[in-house]
Design a protein around this motif. Structure first.
Motif, PDB file in Angstrom:
ATOM      1  N   VAL A  86      62.988  31.453  34.479  1.00  0.00           N
ATOM      2  CA  VAL A  86      62.065  31.891  33.433  1.00  0.00           C
ATOM      3  C   VAL A  86      62.373  33.353  33.164  1.00  0.00           C
ATOM      4  CG1 VAL A  86      59.665  32.210  32.766  1.00  0.00           C
ATOM      5  CG2 VAL A  86      60.316  30.220  34.149  1.00  0.00           C
ATOM      6  N   THR A  87      62.830  33.634  31.951  1.00  0.00           N
ATOM      7  CA  THR A  87      63.287  34.978  31.593  1.00  0.00           C
ATOM      8  C   THR A  87      62.321  35.632  30.606  1.00  0.00           C
ATOM      9  OG1 THR A  87      64.660  34.064  29.826  1.00  0.00           O
ATOM     10  CG2 THR A  87      65.693  34.346  31.989  1.00  0.00           C
ATOM     11  N   GLY A  88      62.634  36.870  30.221  1.00  0.00           N
ATOM     12  CA  GLY A  88      61.789  37.582  29.264  1.00  0.00           C
ATOM     13  C   GLY A  88      60.529  38.162  29.871  1.00  0.00           C
ATOM     14  N   ASN A  89      60.498  38.322  31.183  1.00  0.00           N
ATOM     15  CA  ASN A  89      59.294  38.785  31.863  1.00  0.00           C
ATOM     16  C   ASN A  89      59.048  40.276  31.653  1.00  0.00           C
ATOM     17  OD1 ASN A  89      57.902  36.646  33.674  1.00  0.00           O
ATOM     18  ND2 ASN A  89      60.094  36.226  33.939  1.00  0.00           N
ATOM     19  N   CYS A  90      57.809  40.680  31.920  1.00  0.00           N
ATOM     20  CA  CYS A  90      57.397  42.089  31.892  1.00  0.00           C
ATOM     21  C   CYS A  90      57.575  42.743  30.523  1.00  0.00           C
ATOM     22  CB  CYS A  90      58.139  42.908  32.947  1.00  0.00           C
ATOM     23  SG  CYS A  90      57.812  42.395  34.644  1.00  0.00           S
ATOM     24  N   GLY A  91      57.565  41.930  29.452  1.00  0.00           N
ATOM     25  CA  GLY A  91      57.722  42.486  28.121  1.00  0.00           C
ATOM     26  C   GLY A  91      59.118  42.968  27.815  1.00  0.00           C
ATOM     27  N   HIS A  92      60.089  42.714  28.722  1.00  0.00           N
ATOM     28  CA  HIS A  92      61.467  43.151  28.530  1.00  0.00           C
ATOM     29  C   HIS A  92      62.336  41.992  28.067  1.00  0.00           C
ATOM     30  CE1 HIS A  92      60.194  46.425  31.316  1.00  0.00           C
ATOM     31  NE2 HIS A  92      61.037  47.133  30.586  1.00  0.00           N
ATOM     32  N   GLY A  93      63.297  42.274  27.211  1.00  0.00           N
ATOM     33  CA  GLY A  93      64.226  41.238  26.810  1.00  0.00           C
ATOM     34  C   GLY A  93      65.022  41.615  25.577  1.00  0.00           C
ATOM     35  N   PRO A  94      66.114  40.882  25.311  1.00  0.00           N
ATOM     36  CA  PRO A  94      67.068  41.263  24.274  1.00  0.00           C
ATOM     37  C   PRO A  94      66.777  40.716  22.880  1.00  0.00           C
ATOM     38  CG  PRO A  94      67.964  39.479  25.586  1.00  0.00           C
ATOM     39  CD  PRO A  94      66.631  39.819  26.189  1.00  0.00           C
ATOM     40  N   ALA A  95      65.620  40.129  22.659  1.00  0.00           N
ATOM     41  CA  ALA A  95      65.284  39.616  21.315  1.00  0.00           C
ATOM     42  C   ALA A  95      63.764  39.504  21.211  1.00  0.00           C
ATOM     43  CB  ALA A  95      65.940  38.250  21.083  1.00  0.00           C
ATOM     44  N   PRO A  96      63.244  39.645  19.984  1.00  0.00           N
ATOM     45  CA  PRO A  96      63.931  39.861  18.718  1.00  0.00           C
ATOM     46  C   PRO A  96      64.432  41.297  18.570  1.00  0.00           C
ATOM     47  CG  PRO A  96      61.568  39.911  18.380  1.00  0.00           C
ATOM     48  CD  PRO A  96      61.774  39.525  19.815  1.00  0.00           C
ATOM     49  N   VAL A  97      65.322  41.483  17.559  1.00  0.00           N
ATOM     50  CA  VAL A  97      65.989  42.771  17.383  1.00  0.00           C
ATOM     51  C   VAL A  97      65.792  43.280  15.963  1.00  0.00           C
ATOM     52  CG1 VAL A  97      68.186  43.995  17.491  1.00  0.00           C
ATOM     53  CG2 VAL A  97      67.758  42.080  19.051  1.00  0.00           C
ATOM     54  N   ASN A  98      65.401  44.527  15.859  1.00  0.00           N
ATOM     55  CA  ASN A  98      65.477  45.256  14.605  1.00  0.00           C
ATOM     56  C   ASN A  98      66.417  46.438  14.805  1.00  0.00           C
ATOM     57  OD1 ASN A  98      65.132  46.481  12.145  1.00  0.00           O
ATOM     58  ND2 ASN A  98      62.975  46.989  12.422  1.00  0.00           N
ATOM     59  N   ASP A  99      66.056  47.295  15.735  1.00  0.00           N
ATOM     60  CA  ASP A  99      66.911  48.411  16.126  1.00  0.00           C
ATOM     61  C   ASP A  99      67.640  48.000  17.412  1.00  0.00           C
ATOM     62  OD1 ASP A  99      67.806  50.793  17.459  1.00  0.00           O
ATOM     63  OD2 ASP A  99      66.487  51.974  16.178  1.00  0.00           O
ATOM     64  N   VAL A 100      68.942  47.749  17.304  1.00  0.00           N
ATOM     65  CA  VAL A 100      69.718  47.257  18.449  1.00  0.00           C
ATOM     66  C   VAL A 100      69.632  48.225  19.620  1.00  0.00           C
ATOM     67  CG1 VAL A 100      72.038  46.679  19.278  1.00  0.00           C
ATOM     68  CG2 VAL A 100      71.296  45.914  17.025  1.00  0.00           C
TER      69      VAL A 100
END
Length: 532
Positions: A86-100
């Protein structure tokens, strides 16, 4: 003709029930039957007599969003029997993207040195880039609040306008439609710390419409521990969705008795209100963190080039000295800089294992300046220079683990001892938390039966994450399986030398395909979205 039969194993089904002897029949990626006597022809038949067969382990709190792509063997997961993350924890993650640039900074376990094309914008595009080329383990992604907020509001600390909130809701909706299993927050981190309960409830409500969960690194586990749990429970109540309270141990400086009151509060929410609330922890008194988290947020917020300029500025250094001498920072309250140890630096691997007083001495400067030199050296990867710190007292860790609703997780990444990821270590759990938990808490200390220990890493996290097809050995379920040699289970990682795989994981099957057999990897990449 079926695909695979495991013969003669000691089957632990993941529910906590007693083990049974039997054979497991697998076809087309699913468990077909569990029988004592079978007369079926199989493409592959494996004798696992005398070995434990259990569901593949589910890491309900992983930060492997990006490292899964950097090395698609997913070695650090597979070699400890993890088949779903289960990924995307702690509000961190690589998407969605506006400013890379901002999104890269908000991704734990990211490095420019891995040369992965960061070319997506939407959550769906990210998932396509993650899964379509093939991965070895399954993934169950959460949509991270931090990345959603950065995409709409940049580094603003303000309350969102009506239009900004609607835009954030649309991004959560797109992610849930694409395959996210829920919505996560990290409320001790920037930008999550700037969101109020109303904002989070509005976004969590979108997750609820898709049957998702709310997973939260809550706002405070110290002097405001109870208030932070109240906030998380309120969001679940108002949004109408299950909650997962991440790594819920109290900070060592939390008020006496607060932890007992928190556990009682969560229990009452389940029993009296019918809320579905899971909790989790990694089985270690030491926890991971970003070295820049020792600094005031204004130092590391914003575009990475701007951050590097601030880190290189003597003026910034001098402004921060007062921050260290009168700490209100949640990490600095744990003690002096001799209490924090470097766990990962791409440029300075020779300093790994040293505390920050020793690192300052190595640089010929004081510890505060040493921190600036250290994170600046890794350039744009400054956010992923990692430390370890005291996470919990042994007593509180045991109490948390003994809660029947507490899943066991890594709070780590998927890394490897070789290949592109060999230069990155988040924590020792990234290599062996599953086997360490069984070895310490089941075999050595006998706090749990083997059946209960396995439940806390299989069906419990599956239920908490909303993954009904995973975490159990049962006809019709996905064939994610692990075969263990109980007499040879050894966690070889240590805090000082974490980069070591465990012993005793003999066979790993993902979606009916063998990915590890007798310590040898196959070239198959059968991983998929875990909701499939």
């Amino acid at each position: 003709m079926v695909d695979l039969v495991l013969k003669g194993g000691d089957i632990i089904d993941g529910t906590g029930s007693s083990s049974i002897a039997g054979n497991i029949v697998i076809n087309n990626g699913s468990i077909i039957s569990i029988d004592n006597d079978i007369e079926l022809e199989a493409n592959l038949e494996l004798d696992v007599t005398g070995k434990v067969v259990c569901p593949g382990f589910i890491d309900i709190h992983s930060h492997a969003d990006f490292s899964l792509m950097a090395d698609r063997r997913n070695e650090g997961a597979i070699r400890q029997g993890i088949t779903t993350l289960v990924t995307g924890n702690c509000g961190h993650g690589p998407a969605p993207v506006n400013d890379v640039d901002l999104t890269k900074r908000n991704t734990v376990g990211f490095s420019e040195s891995w040369n992965v094309d960061f070319s997506w914008n939407s959550f769906k595009e990210y998932l396509d880039a993650l899964v379509s080329p093939g991965i070895s383990a399954n993934v169950a992604p959460l949509v991270p609040h931090g990345s959603v907020r950065l995409a709409v509001m940049g580094q603003s600390t303000a309350k969102p306008s009506t239009s900004e909130l609607e835009e954030m809701k649309s991004l959560v909706q797109e992610a849930m439609s694409a395959g996210a299993i829920g919505f996560s927050t990290g409320l001790e981190y920037s930008p999550g710390m700037y969101a109020d309960e109303d904002e989070l409830t509005a976004l969590a409500t979108v997750s609820a419409k898709y049957g998702g969960i709310y997973a939260s690194h809550i706002r405070n586990r110290g002097e405001l521990f109870e208030e932070a749990v109240d906030e998380a429970l309120n969001i679940c109540r108002k949004s109408g969705l299950p909650g997962q309270l991440s790594h819920l141990a109290p900070r060592p400086y939390a008020e006496d008795g607060a932890f007992d009151r928190v556990l009682e509060k969560v229990s009452r929410a389940r029993e009296d209100e019918g809320l579905s609330i899971g909790i989790d922890t990694f089985p270690d008194i030491w926890g991971p963190g970003m070295v820049v988290a020792l600094l005031p947020p204004w130092v590391y917020e914003g575009e990475r080039n701007e951050v590097l300029q601030r880190l290189a500025s003597p003026e910034t250094l001098e402004k921060c000295r007062e921050h260290f001498s009168d700490p209100t920072n949640y990490l600095l309250r744990l003690g002096g800089l001799e209490m924090f140890y470097l766990s990962s630096s791409i440029v300075h691997p020779e300093l790994i294992g040293k505390n920050f007083v020793e690192i300052g001495e190595s640089f010929g400067c004081d510890p505060v300046e040493g921190i600036f030199k250290l994170v600046l050296a890794d350039g744009k990867d400054f956010y992923n220079v990692m430390l370890r710190h005291i996470f919990a007292t042994p007593k509180d860790l045991d109490k948390l683990l003994m809660d029947p609703y507490c899943s066991v997780e890594s709070d780590g990444v998927v890394t490897a001892t070789d290949g592109p990821l060999s230069n990155y270590t988040m924590n020792r759990s990234s290599f062996g938390y599953t086997i360490r938990f069984i070895e310490e808490y089941v075999i050595n200390r006998k706090i749990f039966t083997l059946e209960e220990g396995i439940r806390k890493m299989t069906s419990l996290p599956a239920d908490s994450a909303g993954l009904p097809n995973r975490g159990r050995i049962e006809p019709g379920k996905a064939a994610d399986l692990v075969v263990l040699d109980k007499n040879n289970l050894t966690d070889n990682s240590t805090n000082e030398e974490p980069n070591a795989y465990p012993f005793g994981v003999e066979l790993v099957i993902v979606n009916g395909q063998v990915v590890l057999n007798d310590n040898l990897r196959t070239d198959i990449s059968p991983g998929c979205l875990a909701t499939q």
